[in-house]
Design an enzyme around this catalytic site. Structure first.
Site, PDB file in Angstrom:
ATOM      1  N   GLU A 176      -6.020   4.624  -5.060  1.00 32.78           N
ATOM      2  CA  GLU A 176      -4.642   4.257  -5.440  1.00 32.78           C
ATOM      3  C   GLU A 176      -4.669   2.924  -6.191  1.00 32.78           C
ATOM      4  O   GLU A 176      -5.117   1.900  -5.658  1.00 32.78           O
ATOM      5  CB  GLU A 176      -3.767   4.162  -4.190  1.00 32.78           C
TER       6      GLU A 176
ATOM      7  N   LYS B  58       1.727   3.445   6.552  1.00 30.63           N
ATOM      8  CA  LYS B  58       0.823   3.984   5.528  1.00 30.63           C
ATOM      9  C   LYS B  58       0.316   2.836   4.652  1.00 30.63           C
ATOM     10  O   LYS B  58      -0.846   2.771   4.276  1.00 30.63           O
ATOM     11  CB  LYS B  58       1.558   5.047   4.701  1.00 30.63           C
TER      12      LYS B  58
ATOM     13  N   ASP C  20     -15.367   5.692  10.207  1.00 31.80           N
ATOM     14  CA  ASP C  20     -14.582   6.920  10.278  1.00 31.80           C
ATOM     15  C   ASP C  20     -13.090   6.569  10.189  1.00 31.80           C
ATOM     16  O   ASP C  20     -12.459   6.241  11.195  1.00 31.80           O
ATOM     17  CB  ASP C  20     -14.923   7.631  11.600  1.00 31.80           C
TER      18      ASP C  20
ATOM     19  N   HIS D 131       3.395  -1.251  -9.431  1.00 27.88           N
ATOM     20  CA  HIS D 131       2.736   0.059  -9.365  1.00 27.88           C
ATOM     21  C   HIS D 131       2.492   0.617 -10.759  1.00 27.88           C
ATOM     22  O   HIS D 131       1.413   1.078 -11.082  1.00 27.88           O
ATOM     23  CB  HIS D 131       3.630   1.040  -8.595  1.00 27.88           C
TER      24      HIS D 131
HETATM   25  C1  MEV Z   1       2.202   2.815  -1.156  1.00 26.85           C
HETATM   26  O1  MEV Z   1       0.900   3.315  -1.098  1.00 26.85           O
HETATM   27  C2  MEV Z   1       2.512   2.026   0.102  1.00 26.85           C
HETATM   28  C3  MEV Z   1       3.939   1.519   0.217  1.00 26.85           C
HETATM   29  O2  MEV Z   1       4.860   2.610   0.099  1.00 26.85           O
HETATM   30  C4  MEV Z   1       4.057   0.894   1.568  1.00 26.85           C
HETATM   31  C5  MEV Z   1       5.458   0.489   1.970  1.00 26.85           C
HETATM   32  O3  MEV Z   1       6.425   1.069   1.481  1.00 26.85           O
HETATM   33  O4  MEV Z   1       5.553  -0.406   2.831  1.00 26.85           O
HETATM   34  C6  MEV Z   1       4.269   0.562  -0.870  1.00 26.85           C
END
Ligand code: MEV
Length: 445
Positions: free
Chosen positions: A90, A286, A302, A399
């Site tokens: 990513e 995430k 792992d 992004h």
């Molecule tokens: C993207 O990989 C992760 C985010 O969505 C985490 C978040 O929203 O806190 C930017």
């Protein structure tokens, strides 16, 4: 009858074929067989001995799937600076980890502490006898089980690990006759999965022998039936904390004319939302795992086990919540990640994968405890970067800037076109359409 498609049949005995034949069979399933074979082979390592290492990691290897290996520099943890290897596809994750590591390196760096390193394994068994009898001889049983695994635990004990303790768990209210032998382990610097599973299988055999041979059970009708023996990836006591803190004033001007206090309070609200709402919590966590997984993969650990434990831990009070929290008091911002991370710096892939070995050397060959703290700090760094963007300029600007190269590659831009696009999009909003239009204009002019 549905129409049978070209790939819709069983391949028998695939694992027994030579690699070349596997490549051929798979390529035959593709529209252009020659091109498919060439593609798969083009990702083979040119050095056969190196390729062999990868072939032997797993069954049915036909090629290698590349993912970028990068570095998040200047991660200061407990006063020590690490340049952390990260493996992730990513585009914005490494930039995010790097920028927030730099930010915090100027404010005292990350602090981290390993709370405990306990791992867990379970022998699940069925037994219809009287529980009090089992309790009566449980100390004797523990001694018997330790004796039965003496050979297996010898080396681990020499490295400072071994079996910590045994517990009997009674689940007969939920499943008829179901008990658990729950064993805690310390696996020193190794992740310890093989060690734990070997011990558990030996415990299982020993447990059955114990029931068969001990006098106290001679009148019990049912023998002990082993259902399964396996480690648990839920390791709430293999726990690490990483945190950062500073006065509000050190956050002043973090975005346009926002004061440090305004930023800290908005940031705290964003984290509280992730403590309250499962939809937000999942995305929030995430983001934490963006950093954690990237270091786990780079160091041969792992990441699925780490993720599973982290998400289960996020649900420990019955509701899935944020793994990070913010406390504000006396004009100070305190922000923490608390997470179980079971990993190793010896054994397994850590020494077999040449790049995992390289990663550990880059980190100064840390102990497992030290690596837990580094990994947690990178997780916190990524979460900080995400929340900072979300509560200020939004996530898409950064992004899409990072995504620019992906878009340019997608539309097969030349080196010259890429250079011009990068310059142009410093001050212009990136979107697929805007980049396509910019390249079309270049090509038409
Ligand atoms: C993207 O990989 C992760 C985010 O969505 C985490 C978040 O929203 O806190 C930017």
């Amino acid at each position: 009858m549905p129409k049978r498609r070209k790939r819709d049949f069983l391949i028998r005995g695939f694992s027994k074929l030579l690699k070349e034949d596997k490549v051929k069979i798979v390529s035959e399933l593709m529209d252009n067989q020659v091109e498919a074979m060439e593609l798969l082979k083009s990702f083979w390592h040119s050095d056969n001995s190196k390729q062999k290492i990868f072939d032997e990691f797993s069954e049915n290897t036909i090629s290698n799937y590349y993912i970028p290996y990068g570095v998040a520099p200047n991660v200061v943890v407990n006063g020590r600076t690490y340049h952390v290897p990260v493996v992730i596809e990513e585009s914005s994750v490494v930039a995010a980890a790097s920028s927030s590591s730099k930010f915090w390196s100027e404010r005292g760096g990350f602090k981290a502490k390993v709370v405990d390193v306990e791992k867990i394994g379970q022998v699940h068994f069925l037994w219809s006898g009287t529980k009090s009898k089992l309790e009566e001889v449980f100390d004797e049983l523990k001694y018997y089980l330790r004796g039965a695994t003496k050979e297996t635990t010898k080396n681990m004990e020499a490295r400072g690990g071994g079996i910590i303790d045994f517990k009997l768990e009674d689940f007969t209210d939920e499943i008829e006759n179901y008990y658990q032998l729950k064993v805690t382990f310390n696996t020193a610097d190794s992740m310890g999965a093989n060690f734990i599973n070997s011990c558990l299988e030996e415990f299982a055999t020993a447990l059955q022998d114990f029931f068969k041979t001990h006098d106290i059970f001679k009148d019990d009708a049912m023998e002990c039936e082993i259902v399964m023996s396996i480690l648990s990836n839920y390791t709430p006591n293999c726990l690490v904390k990483a945190w950062v803190e500073c006065d509000f004033a050190r956050l002043d001007g973090i975005y346009k004319d926002m004061t440090g206090e305004q930023f800290a309070r908005k940031f705290q609200t964003a984290v509280k939302i992730a403590e309250t709402d499962v939809y937000r919590a999942t995305t929030h966590n995430k983001g934490v795992f963006n950093g954690i997984d990237a270091v786990a993969i780079a160091t041969g650990n792992d990441f699925r086990a780490i993720e599973a434990a982290g998400h289960a831990y996020a649900t420990r009070d019955g509701k899935y919540r944020s793994l990070t929290s913010v406390t504000i008091s006396d004009d100070r911002f305190y922000y923490e990640l608390e997470i179980p991370i079971a990993l190793g710096t010896v054994g397994g892939l850590t020494s077999l994968h040449p790049l995992a070995k390289h990663s550990l050397e880059l980190l100064g060959n840390p102990s497992a405890n030290e690596l837990m703290m580094i990994v947690a700090s990178v997780g916190l760094a990524n979460n900080f970067a995400a929340i900072r963007s979300l509560v200020t300029k939004g996530i898409q600007i950064g992004h899409m800037k990072m995504h620019l190269y992906n878009i340019l590659n997608h539309i097969e831009a030349t080196k010259d076109e890429k250079d011009k696009a990068v310059e142009h999009f410093v001050t212009n909003k990136v979107s697929y359409g805007a980049v396509q239009k910019f390249i079309d204009n270049l090509r038409n002019s």
